[in-house]
Scaffold this motif. Structure first.
Motif, PDB file in Angstrom:
ATOM      1  N   ALA A 138       8.828  15.037  25.995  1.00 28.92           N
ATOM      2  CA  ALA A 138       9.963  14.500  25.232  1.00 28.92           C
ATOM      3  C   ALA A 138       9.632  14.464  23.742  1.00 28.92           C
ATOM      4  O   ALA A 138      10.463  14.837  22.887  1.00 28.92           O
ATOM      5  CB  ALA A 138      10.313  13.103  25.737  1.00 28.92           C
ATOM      6  N   TYR A 139       8.418  14.054  23.440  1.00 33.21           N
ATOM      7  CA  TYR A 139       7.976  13.979  22.028  1.00 33.21           C
ATOM      8  C   TYR A 139       7.778  15.380  21.453  1.00 33.21           C
ATOM      9  O   TYR A 139       8.207  15.681  20.343  1.00 33.21           O
ATOM     10  CB  TYR A 139       6.681  13.175  21.961  1.00 33.21           C
ATOM     11  N   GLY A 140       7.153  16.250  22.236  1.00 37.36           N
ATOM     12  CA  GLY A 140       6.850  17.591  21.756  1.00 37.36           C
ATOM     13  C   GLY A 140       8.071  18.448  21.520  1.00 37.36           C
ATOM     14  O   GLY A 140       8.046  19.381  20.697  1.00 37.36           O
ATOM     15  N   GLN A 141       9.157  18.166  22.228  1.00 36.49           N
ATOM     16  CA  GLN A 141      10.371  18.968  22.122  1.00 36.49           C
ATOM     17  C   GLN A 141      11.352  18.423  21.084  1.00 36.49           C
ATOM     18  O   GLN A 141      12.441  18.993  20.904  1.00 36.49           O
ATOM     19  CB  GLN A 141      11.060  19.047  23.492  1.00 36.49           C
ATOM     20  N   ASP A 142      10.996  17.319  20.412  1.00 38.81           N
ATOM     21  CA  ASP A 142      11.930  16.683  19.473  1.00 38.81           C
ATOM     22  C   ASP A 142      11.277  16.559  18.094  1.00 38.81           C
ATOM     23  O   ASP A 142      10.500  15.635  17.838  1.00 38.81           O
ATOM     24  CB  ASP A 142      12.331  15.302  19.998  1.00 38.81           C
ATOM     25  N   SER A 143      11.591  17.489  17.208  1.00 38.71           N
ATOM     26  CA  SER A 143      10.972  17.492  15.879  1.00 38.71           C
ATOM     27  C   SER A 143      11.392  16.283  15.052  1.00 38.71           C
ATOM     28  O   SER A 143      10.625  15.787  14.218  1.00 38.71           O
ATOM     29  CB  SER A 143      11.333  18.789  15.139  1.00 38.71           C
ATOM     30  N   VAL A 144      12.620  15.785  15.277  1.00 41.86           N
ATOM     31  CA  VAL A 144      13.077  14.591  14.549  1.00 41.86           C
ATOM     32  C   VAL A 144      12.217  13.394  14.921  1.00 41.86           C
ATOM     33  O   VAL A 144      11.768  12.630  14.054  1.00 41.86           O
ATOM     34  CB  VAL A 144      14.566  14.307  14.847  1.00 41.86           C
ATOM     35  N   LEU A 252      16.986   1.501  29.394  1.00 41.48           N
ATOM     36  CA  LEU A 252      16.494   2.167  30.595  1.00 41.48           C
ATOM     37  C   LEU A 252      16.851   3.649  30.528  1.00 41.48           C
ATOM     38  O   LEU A 252      17.885   4.031  29.986  1.00 41.48           O
ATOM     39  CB  LEU A 252      17.124   1.542  31.842  1.00 41.48           C
ATOM     40  N   ILE A 253      15.984   4.489  31.110  1.00 38.04           N
ATOM     41  CA  ILE A 253      16.201   5.935  31.068  1.00 38.04           C
ATOM     42  C   ILE A 253      15.912   6.560  32.437  1.00 38.04           C
ATOM     43  O   ILE A 253      15.247   5.961  33.288  1.00 38.04           O
ATOM     44  CB  ILE A 253      15.315   6.600  29.992  1.00 38.04           C
ATOM     45  N   ASP A 254      16.413   7.766  32.616  1.00 36.04           N
ATOM     46  CA  ASP A 254      16.055   8.591  33.759  1.00 36.04           C
ATOM     47  C   ASP A 254      14.700   9.224  33.437  1.00 36.04           C
ATOM     48  O   ASP A 254      14.601  10.037  32.495  1.00 36.04           O
ATOM     49  CB  ASP A 254      17.109   9.672  33.975  1.00 36.04           C
ATOM     50  N   GLN A 259      14.912  14.655  27.430  1.00 36.80           N
ATOM     51  CA  GLN A 259      15.862  14.462  26.335  1.00 36.80           C
ATOM     52  C   GLN A 259      16.344  13.011  26.290  1.00 36.80           C
ATOM     53  O   GLN A 259      16.471  12.411  25.213  1.00 36.80           O
ATOM     54  CB  GLN A 259      17.049  15.404  26.491  1.00 36.80           C
ATOM     55  N   ALA A 260      16.596  12.445  27.473  1.00 36.97           N
ATOM     56  CA  ALA A 260      17.041  11.045  27.527  1.00 36.97           C
ATOM     57  C   ALA A 260      15.942  10.122  27.010  1.00 36.97           C
ATOM     58  O   ALA A 260      16.233   9.107  26.344  1.00 36.97           O
ATOM     59  CB  ALA A 260      17.419  10.674  28.960  1.00 36.97           C
ATOM     60  N   ILE A 261      14.695  10.439  27.298  1.00 38.36           N
ATOM     61  CA  ILE A 261      13.576   9.617  26.826  1.00 38.36           C
ATOM     62  C   ILE A 261      13.515   9.636  25.302  1.00 38.36           C
ATOM     63  O   ILE A 261      13.441   8.582  24.653  1.00 38.36           O
ATOM     64  CB  ILE A 261      12.243  10.117  27.429  1.00 38.36           C
ATOM     65  N   SER A 262      13.552  10.838  24.707  1.00 38.00           N
ATOM     66  CA  SER A 262      13.449  10.922  23.240  1.00 38.00           C
ATOM     67  C   SER A 262      14.666  10.310  22.554  1.00 38.00           C
ATOM     68  O   SER A 262      14.532   9.644  21.521  1.00 38.00           O
ATOM     69  CB  SER A 262      13.263  12.386  22.809  1.00 38.00           C
ATOM     70  N   ASP A 263      15.847  10.486  23.123  1.00 38.59           N
ATOM     71  CA  ASP A 263      17.056   9.895  22.525  1.00 38.59           C
ATOM     72  C   ASP A 263      16.978   8.373  22.511  1.00 38.59           C
ATOM     73  O   ASP A 263      17.355   7.725  21.510  1.00 38.59           O
ATOM     74  CB  ASP A 263      18.295  10.341  23.297  1.00 38.59           C
ATOM     75  N   ALA A 264      16.508   7.790  23.611  1.00 37.47           N
ATOM     76  CA  ALA A 264      16.419   6.328  23.684  1.00 37.47           C
ATOM     77  C   ALA A 264      15.410   5.798  22.672  1.00 37.47           C
ATOM     78  O   ALA A 264      15.643   4.754  22.038  1.00 37.47           O
ATOM     79  CB  ALA A 264      16.023   5.904  25.099  1.00 37.47           C
TER      80      ALA A 264
END
Length: 554
Positions: A138-144, A252-254, A259-264
């Motif tokens: 989740a972290y590696g796929q989200d540059s923001v 809470l996340i799935d 993607q849901a993890i990084s968004d939260a």
């Protein structure tokens, strides 16, 4: 009272319960059936689940941390256990306070290219079900997200890792390398309690704590985070759903959706006002999890475990022997709702005949043939034998071998009608019984030898006996031996008098019970026969009618 954790400890406690009548309470952790549900495989999982099922069935009570553990996990093992399940959330673990903030600052300076950024913190063992790889992805796929925060994963002491843990650590390091996250992700090889406390406190400063487990039975780290004022992002599966709902300090996340993890995480880290609000809720809500409250609730449960809920009485010379006291027992029974079983050495036919002759009440079930048969209602007005208990007695029992081995002793057999598939019976002396025991032990043959009434010898399947039968019957109703009251007068009652939570040795008991160890819960009453049973029940406070009945019997 013994409070056990994990099934291997419960196995020891179960032996102590059967031998000494000391009940146990069970708190399960990381149940095998949960691993099975999540598709996680490990060596010996089937045996582990079997041991956990036995521990749950025999426990006087079960204490778990969340309703999810009670309903979804323990309930899957033994539906009848629901009546003895108690949900008691634990308190907050004591971390070193105040946290050494300078320690955290020193660590992040060493680890990161931009130590000024807040941290995303995760703390867990590096096992598959903790799903740490999903957090790195989740972290590696989200540059923001990478520009907003650094990632710290405390995944155990690396030098001790082996097997599954080593494989997961290797995967985490490989992911860090493949995403080019060096200088942004820290996977320290070792840490202590001071490090954990310091990093929780550091995460509270604009960061977040993440628990991405596929399923988490409770989620103690979420309470640790709350105590430090750190907002959380947690799996929606299991205990975290209850904790986050109760404290209100995160989302809470799935756990299977990176993607849901990084968004939260971004929704909290990227919103200072929301972060501050969640942090305030965290600090206030952590007090909802208190060890004093846990201790108080546990003590109340311990008391409930010793409350009598089932009466098991021998028949000959315990319920019989005195017409007046038999009538008094019948009167008591007519006013009591407590389940009642007869546990006798006689056959079912003989037991029914003697109860009618003495005008004693019909029991809810019969334990006959010295605890080698359980007979209970078939639901259609008749009676049926418990096939499951019979199958249990088959284990490690070779009747033909036992019969052949004792034949040279030339003992007089009891009438054929007294025998059964799990019982061989003779007339003889205590010395004869001792000789049989010695012979079987010397040859490694599993069996129980019981001497009673000064002349009866019964050789039983190793899992047989009144105590085992009572335990099996009690389990049908979600009870354990600690909930049972046993009453008896002779040697074939010794095992149930030793194992049940409460025991009544009537005043006319034979010398065969003289060596029965004194213990809390064992009563040697003065009155004889059924009057002695009623005297014991009166001492236990079981219905005012028992006292009146004892007086009438006098």
């Amino acid at each position: 009272m013994i409070h056990t954790h994990f099934a291997d400890a419960a196995q020891v406690a179960a032996v102590i319960q059967r031998k000494f009548g000391i009940p146990y309470v069970f708190t399960p952790h990381s149940l095998g059936i949960d691993k099975q549900m999540q598709g996680v495989s490990c060596t010996g999982l089937g045996q582990r689940i079997e041991a956990e099922q036995s521990a749950i069935a025999q426990a006087g009570a079960i204490i778990v941390s969340t309703a999810d553990e009670a309903d979804r996990q323990v309930g899957a093992y033994c539906p009848s256990a629901r009546g003895k399940l108690h949900v008691v959330p634990p308190g907050v673990p004591r971390l070193p306070m105040p946290a050494r903030t300078g320690r955290a600052q020193m660590m992040v300076q060493q680890w990161f290219d931009r130590p000024d950024l807040p941290i995303i913190l995760a703390v867990s063992r590096p096992v598959t079900k903790k799903n740490l790889a999903a957090l790195v992805m989740a972290y590696g796929q989200d540059s923001v997200l990478q520009r907003q925060a650094n990632l710290v994963i405390l995944a155990g002491q690396h030098r001790h890792a082996a097997g599954e843990e080593r494989a997961n650590l290797d995967q985490l390091f490989a992911l860090v390398e493949s995403y080019g996250l060096n200088g942004r992700v820290a996977l320290p090889e070792a840490h202590d309690a001071h490090d954990v406390a310091a990093l929780y406190a550091h995460a509270a400063k604009g960061g977040v704590f993440v628990n991405p487990a596929l399923h988490e039975p409770f989620g103690l780290t979420l309470i640790e985070a709350a105590a430090s004022g750190t907002p959380v992002v947690a799996t929606r599966n299991g205990g975290p759903a209850e904790i986050v709902a109760k404290i209100g300090h995160g989302d809470l996340i799935d756990p299977r959706d990176p993607q849901a993890i990084s968004d939260a995480i971004k929704d909290i880290i990227g919103n200072a006002d929301r972060h501050a609000a969640l942090s305030a809720k965290a600090r206030a809500g952590s007090s909802l999890y208190c060890w004093n409250a846990y201790a108080s609730a546990s003590v109340d449960i311990y008391r409930s475990v010793t409350q009598p809920r089932l009466l098991a009485c021998d028949m000959d010379n315990t319920l019989t022997g005195c017409r007046e006291s038999a009538a008094a027992f019948r009167a008591w029974r007519s006013t009591s709702s407590m389940p009642f079983v007869v546990a006798t050495g006689r056959s079912l036919h003989a037991t029914k005949m003697i109860l009618r002759r003495w005008q004693l009440p019909e029991p809810d079930a019969y334990i006959v043939d010295v605890g080698t048969r359980i007979v209970w209602p078939d639901g259609e007005g008749g009676w049926q034998e418990c096939a499951e208990f019979a199958a249990y007695l088959d284990q490690d029992w070779d009747r033909a071998v036992v019969a052949r081995m004792v034949a040279p002793l030339g003992l007089k057999p009891q009438p054929r009608v007294t025998e059964g598939p799990h019982k061989i019976s003779f007339f003889g002396t205590a010395r004869d019984a001792a000789a049989i025991r010695a012979m079987l032990d010397a040859n490694g043959v599993a069996a129980r030898v019981i001497f009673s009434h000064g002349r009866l010898i019964d050789i039983l399947a190793p899992n047989g006996g009144k105590a085992e039968a009572i335990a099996a019957y009690a389990r049908k109703f979600g009870l354990s031996l600690s909930h049972c009251v046993a009453a008896g007068d002779s040697g074939n009652d010794a095992d149930m008098l030793a194992a049940c939570g409460h025991a009544i040795v009537v005043g006319n008991a034979t010398a065969e019970l003289d060596d029965l160890p004194a213990r809390k819960g064992l009563m040697r009453v003065s009155r004889h026969h059924a009057a002695g049973v009623l005297e014991g029940l009166a001492r236990l406070g079981l219905q005012d009618a028992s006292s009146a009945a004892v007086a009438a019997a006098a």
